[in-house]
Design a protein around this motif. Structure first.
Motif, PDB file in Angstrom:
ATOM      1  N   MET A   5      48.777  44.377  89.353  1.00  0.00           N
ATOM      2  CA  MET A   5      49.407  43.199  89.982  1.00  0.00           C
ATOM      3  C   MET A   5      49.105  41.967  89.125  1.00  0.00           C
ATOM      4  N   SER A   6      50.157  41.212  88.760  1.00  0.00           N
ATOM      5  CA  SER A   6      49.912  39.997  87.961  1.00  0.00           C
ATOM      6  C   SER A   6      49.297  38.918  88.857  1.00  0.00           C
ATOM      7  N   GLU A   7      48.600  37.981  88.218  1.00  0.00           N
ATOM      8  CA  GLU A   7      47.902  36.944  88.997  1.00  0.00           C
ATOM      9  C   GLU A   7      48.898  36.084  89.797  1.00  0.00           C
ATOM     10  N   TYR A   8      50.052  35.833  89.171  1.00  0.00           N
ATOM     11  CA  TYR A   8      51.058  34.997  89.835  1.00  0.00           C
ATOM     12  C   TYR A   8      52.348  35.769  90.084  1.00  0.00           C
ATOM     13  N   ALA A   9      52.879  35.654  91.284  1.00  0.00           N
ATOM     14  CA  ALA A   9      54.197  36.227  91.566  1.00  0.00           C
ATOM     15  C   ALA A   9      55.254  35.356  90.895  1.00  0.00           C
ATOM     16  N   ILE A  10      55.009  34.054  90.867  1.00  0.00           N
ATOM     17  CA  ILE A  10      55.915  33.126  90.183  1.00  0.00           C
ATOM     18  C   ILE A  10      55.057  32.179  89.350  1.00  0.00           C
ATOM     19  N   LYS A  11      55.443  32.056  88.086  1.00  0.00           N
ATOM     20  CA  LYS A  11      54.716  31.124  87.217  1.00  0.00           C
ATOM     21  C   LYS A  11      55.771  30.436  86.358  1.00  0.00           C
ATOM     22  N   ALA A  12      56.009  29.172  86.633  1.00  0.00           N
ATOM     23  CA  ALA A  12      57.030  28.451  85.856  1.00  0.00           C
ATOM     24  C   ALA A  12      56.449  27.133  85.378  1.00  0.00           C
ATOM     25  N   GLU A  13      56.723  26.829  84.127  1.00  0.00           N
ATOM     26  CA  GLU A  13      56.231  25.567  83.565  1.00  0.00           C
ATOM     27  C   GLU A  13      57.370  24.825  82.913  1.00  0.00           C
ATOM     28  N   ASN A  14      57.353  23.516  83.140  1.00  0.00           N
ATOM     29  CA  ASN A  14      58.364  22.631  82.559  1.00  0.00           C
ATOM     30  C   ASN A  14      59.782  23.163  82.788  1.00  0.00           C
ATOM     31  N   LEU A  15      60.104  23.310  84.027  1.00  0.00           N
ATOM     32  CA  LEU A  15      61.405  23.841  84.434  1.00  0.00           C
ATOM     33  C   LEU A  15      62.378  22.672  84.593  1.00  0.00           C
ATOM     34  N   GLN A  16      63.508  22.756  83.896  1.00  0.00           N
ATOM     35  CA  GLN A  16      64.454  21.631  83.971  1.00  0.00           C
ATOM     36  C   GLN A  16      65.880  22.117  84.174  1.00  0.00           C
ATOM     37  N   VAL A  17      66.587  21.412  85.048  1.00  0.00           N
ATOM     38  CA  VAL A  17      68.017  21.661  85.236  1.00  0.00           C
ATOM     39  C   VAL A  17      68.699  20.305  85.170  1.00  0.00           C
ATOM     40  N   HIS A  18      69.780  20.237  84.402  1.00  0.00           N
ATOM     41  CA  HIS A  18      70.515  18.966  84.314  1.00  0.00           C
ATOM     42  C   HIS A  18      71.919  19.176  84.847  1.00  0.00           C
ATOM     43  N   TYR A  19      72.217  18.580  85.986  1.00  0.00           N
ATOM     44  CA  TYR A  19      73.583  18.518  86.494  1.00  0.00           C
ATOM     45  C   TYR A  19      74.081  17.100  86.228  1.00  0.00           C
ATOM     46  N   PRO A  20      75.410  16.895  86.272  1.00  0.00           N
ATOM     47  CA  PRO A  20      75.919  15.546  85.968  1.00  0.00           C
ATOM     48  C   PRO A  20      75.237  14.449  86.798  1.00  0.00           C
ATOM     49  N   ASN A  21      74.987  14.725  88.071  1.00  0.00           N
ATOM     50  CA  ASN A  21      74.398  13.667  88.909  1.00  0.00           C
ATOM     51  C   ASN A  21      73.031  14.013  89.480  1.00  0.00           C
ATOM     52  N   PHE A  22      72.393  14.983  88.890  1.00  0.00           N
ATOM     53  CA  PHE A  22      71.101  15.406  89.438  1.00  0.00           C
ATOM     54  C   PHE A  22      70.269  16.062  88.342  1.00  0.00           C
ATOM     55  N   GLU A  23      68.978  15.782  88.385  1.00  0.00           N
ATOM     56  CA  GLU A  23      68.093  16.398  87.411  1.00  0.00           C
ATOM     57  C   GLU A  23      66.885  16.995  88.126  1.00  0.00           C
ATOM     58  N   LEU A  24      66.626  18.245  87.868  1.00  0.00           N
ATOM     59  CA  LEU A  24      65.407  18.872  88.396  1.00  0.00           C
ATOM     60  C   LEU A  24      64.393  18.909  87.259  1.00  0.00           C
ATOM     61  N   ALA A  25      63.205  18.430  87.491  1.00  0.00           N
ATOM     62  CA  ALA A  25      62.159  18.481  86.458  1.00  0.00           C
ATOM     63  C   ALA A  25      60.847  18.836  87.146  1.00  0.00           C
ATOM     64  N   VAL A  26      60.469  20.087  87.012  1.00  0.00           N
ATOM     65  CA  VAL A  26      59.255  20.569  87.680  1.00  0.00           C
ATOM     66  C   VAL A  26      58.243  20.984  86.612  1.00  0.00           C
ATOM     67  N   ASP A  27      57.123  20.274  86.544  1.00  0.00           N
ATOM     68  CA  ASP A  27      56.128  20.550  85.498  1.00  0.00           C
ATOM     69  C   ASP A  27      55.494  21.927  85.678  1.00  0.00           C
ATOM     70  N   GLN A  28      55.098  22.204  86.926  1.00  0.00           N
ATOM     71  CA  GLN A  28      54.436  23.481  87.185  1.00  0.00           C
ATOM     72  C   GLN A  28      54.859  24.008  88.545  1.00  0.00           C
ATOM     73  N   PHE A  29      55.121  25.281  88.607  1.00  0.00           N
ATOM     74  CA  PHE A  29      55.409  25.882  89.915  1.00  0.00           C
ATOM     75  C   PHE A  29      54.759  27.261  89.926  1.00  0.00           C
ATOM     76  N   TYR A  30      53.661  27.376  90.643  1.00  0.00           N
ATOM     77  CA  TYR A  30      52.912  28.633  90.664  1.00  0.00           C
ATOM     78  C   TYR A  30      52.822  29.172  92.093  1.00  0.00           C
ATOM     79  N   LEU A  31      53.134  30.450  92.247  1.00  0.00           N
ATOM     80  CA  LEU A  31      52.860  31.124  93.519  1.00  0.00           C
ATOM     81  C   LEU A  31      51.906  32.287  93.229  1.00  0.00           C
ATOM     82  N   PRO A  32      50.638  32.179  93.640  1.00  0.00           N
ATOM     83  CA  PRO A  32      49.715  33.297  93.391  1.00  0.00           C
ATOM     84  C   PRO A  32      50.196  34.556  94.117  1.00  0.00           C
ATOM     85  N   SER A  33      50.008  35.706  93.494  1.00  0.00           N
ATOM     86  CA  SER A  33      50.438  36.971  94.121  1.00  0.00           C
ATOM     87  C   SER A  33      49.717  37.167  95.446  1.00  0.00           C
TER      88      SER A  33
END
Ligand SMILES: Nc1ncnc2c1ncn2[C@@H]1O[C@H](COP(=O)(O)OP(=O)(O)OP(=O)(O)O)[C@@H](O)[C@H]1O
Length: 285
Positions: free
Chosen positions: A1-29
């Motif tokens: 089992m990995s330590e994290y079920a979800i491990k995301a760093e510097n996640l970015q989405v650019h829509y014309p009128n919206f920007e998602l910028a998440v530095d860290q998103f961790y969900l421990p397993s």
């Protein structure tokens, strides 16, 4: 089992009128994360970005220790996804799901699916397009559970459910979480859902993480306070919306766990009250 079920760093989405910028998103397993935020805060966009189903940039993004761009089939086999946007064809009924979509999953368990169908009293031969919104949600959830996922990702799973169905679904998710390598991420507007099953809460605001913490820490820190006379100086910067009372002051304190030595009475808040208090921070300060 990995330590994290979800491990995301510097996640970015650019829509014309919206920007998602998440530095860290961790969900421990082995844990449950509730994702909250006002309408349009970016919850669905974050889920889409994690699943690589929207053009996103990420420095690092792993689900169950694997990368979607390299091991998509393996990951999708182990994820149960429930979202309005990934629905079954309208003409499909439960039997057809078993025959046509079940085989896409290595571990699809037809007898478990049938037992869920019975438990939720869903029709076997009615087309999906004729289901009510609540029935669609239930069918999507039990179908996702029936392929024995390790990670469930649900976008507002209880939004269309009546109170009895909501409890049934939460019980199912609770049962799912009894296995220690199972993890769950779900977005919701219903804080009572979080009270029941979340271990962690992440709140998004305008595409950014406003706070992310264990539910316990959140509830220990953000509490109602009441004090007699003057408010202690050291707590002033940690107070939201203070109100003068006949005796002194009351309001919401964001550092209750560190200020217990003060002559102040602290009372726990519900998650809903915490959310409402958080809301005041940007509207009123
Ligand atoms: N495909 C798209 N193209 C352009 N903009 C988009 C797209 N999808 C979402 N958005 C925008 O991204 C922002 C965040 O939307 P999102 O659906 O992620 O919010 P949410 O937090 O899930 O909201 P809700 O609670 O209402 O479901 C919104 O301003 C929305 O208009």
């Amino acid at each position: 089992m990995s330590e994290y079920a979800i491990k995301a760093e510097n996640l970015q989405v650019h829509y014309p009128n919206f920007e998602l910028a998440v530095d860290q998103f961790y969900l421990p397993s082995g844990y449950v994360m509730g994702l909250i935020g006002r309408n349009g805060a970016g919850k669905t966009t974050l889920i889409d970005a994690l699943l690589d189903s929207t053009p996103a940039h990420a420095e690092h993004c792993e689900l169950l220790g694997m990368r979607m761009d390299r091991q998509e089939r393996l990951i999708k086999n182990q994820i149960g996804l429930v979202s309005d946007r990934f629905i079954f064809p309208n003409a499909y009924h439960a039997m057809k799901l078993i025959r046509r979509i079940g085989p896409f999953y290595d571990q699809f368990d037809e007898s478990l699916f049938r037992s869920f169908i019975k438990q939720f009293k869903l029709p076997l031969s009615k087309p999906f397009g004729e289901f009510s919104a609540g029935m669609k949600a239930k069918l999507s959830i039990i179908f996702a559970l029936a392929h024995h996922p390790k990670l469930m990702i649900l976008d507002e799973p209880t939004a269309n459910l009546d109170p009895v169905s909501r409890r049934e679904v939460l019980n199912l998710l609770y049962e799912f979480m009894q296995q220690e390598d199972h993890s769950l991420l779900f977005s919701t507007h219903n804080t009572a859902d979080l009270d029941k099953i979340a271990d962690y809460v992440t709140c998004l605001e305008n595409g950014r993480v406003k706070f992310s913490s264990s539910k316990e820490t959140l509830m220990e820190n953000i509490q109602h306070f009441r004090c007699e006379g003057k408010m202690p100086k050291s707590m002033k910067e940690f107070v939201l919306k203070p109100k003068a009372t006949d005796m002194g002051w009351e309001g919401v304190c964001t550092r209750a766990s560190q200020l217990r030595h003060l002559p102040v009475e602290f009372t726990p808040l519900t998650l809903e009250e915490i959310m409402l208090a958080q809301d005041l921070t940007y509207e009123d300060f």
